[in-house]
Write a protein that holds these residues in place. Structure first.
Motif, PDB file in Angstrom:
ATOM      1  N   LYS A   6       6.495   1.693  -1.645  1.00 28.68           N
ATOM      2  CA  LYS A   6       5.542   2.270  -2.596  1.00 28.68           C
ATOM      3  C   LYS A   6       4.744   1.178  -3.297  1.00 28.68           C
ATOM      4  CE  LYS A   6       5.084   5.299  -6.552  1.00 28.68           C
ATOM      5  NZ  LYS A   6       5.717   5.957  -7.667  1.00 28.68           N
ATOM      6  N   GLU A   7       5.427   0.127  -3.752  1.00 30.44           N
ATOM      7  CA  GLU A   7       4.745  -0.970  -4.442  1.00 30.44           C
ATOM      8  C   GLU A   7       3.759  -1.683  -3.519  1.00 30.44           C
ATOM      9  OE1 GLU A   7       8.264  -2.194  -7.609  1.00 30.44           O
ATOM     10  OE2 GLU A   7       8.309  -2.999  -5.576  1.00 30.44           O
ATOM     11  N   ALA A   8       4.182  -1.945  -2.283  1.00 27.91           N
ATOM     12  CA  ALA A   8       3.289  -2.600  -1.318  1.00 27.91           C
ATOM     13  C   ALA A   8       2.081  -1.713  -1.038  1.00 27.91           C
ATOM     14  CB  ALA A   8       4.042  -2.915  -0.023  1.00 27.91           C
ATOM     15  N   ALA A   9       2.324  -0.429  -0.866  1.00 24.97           N
ATOM     16  CA  ALA A   9       1.235   0.516  -0.601  1.00 24.97           C
ATOM     17  C   ALA A   9       0.239   0.537  -1.755  1.00 24.97           C
ATOM     18  CB  ALA A   9       1.794   1.914  -0.348  1.00 24.97           C
ATOM     19  N   GLU A  10       0.745   0.553  -2.976  1.00 22.87           N
ATOM     20  CA  GLU A  10      -0.139   0.560  -4.146  1.00 22.87           C
ATOM     21  C   GLU A  10      -1.003  -0.696  -4.191  1.00 22.87           C
ATOM     22  OE1 GLU A  10       2.574   1.167  -7.389  1.00 22.87           O
ATOM     23  OE2 GLU A  10       2.647   3.337  -7.052  1.00 22.87           O
ATOM     24  N   LYS A  11      -0.408  -1.840  -3.882  1.00 15.38           N
ATOM     25  CA  LYS A  11      -1.172  -3.093  -3.889  1.00 15.38           C
ATOM     26  C   LYS A  11      -2.261  -3.090  -2.820  1.00 15.38           C
ATOM     27  CE  LYS A  11       2.510  -5.944  -5.815  1.00 15.38           C
ATOM     28  NZ  LYS A  11       1.865  -6.445  -7.008  1.00 15.38           N
ATOM     29  N   LEU A  12      -2.014  -2.345  -1.740  1.00 14.81           N
ATOM     30  CA  LEU A  12      -2.981  -2.251  -0.647  1.00 14.81           C
ATOM     31  C   LEU A  12      -3.891  -1.034  -0.776  1.00 14.81           C
ATOM     32  CD1 LEU A  12      -0.529  -3.241   2.196  1.00 14.81           C
ATOM     33  CD2 LEU A  12      -2.443  -4.618   1.338  1.00 14.81           C
TER      34      LEU A  12
END
Length: 82
Positions: free
Chosen positions: A30-36
């Motif tokens: 989720k965190e990686a997706a948000e950053k992307l």
């Protein structure tokens, strides 16, 4: 081996690399997706090799994880034979 099979293997390998990099940096999907600026399910599909990644997103991923796009390119050449 057909080009489709080679690309499938490539996406699987890229997915493994994404997961490894994400975990090394202590991020959730989720965190990686948000950053992307994408959703978690899309990111999960990339990690599983289910979904392809466009070149713009690949550059963003490389920037996020501090990976040189040339290293990704070398892996791609291995799988698509160019």
């Amino acid at each position: 081996m057909s080009k489709e099979v080679k690309m499938s293997k490539f996406y699987e390998e890229i997915g493994k690399l994404l997961k490894e990099l994400r975990i090394e940096r202590g991020l959730t999907q989720k965190e990686a997706a948000e950053k992307l600026k994408t959703n978690r399910s899309t990111y999960a599909n990339w990690e599983q090799g289910i979904r392809s990644i466009d070149i713009d997103t690949m550059f963003k991923i490389c920037e996020l994880y501090g990976v040189d796009i040339n290293e990704i390119s070398k892996q791609m050449k291995k799988y698509i034979g160019k």
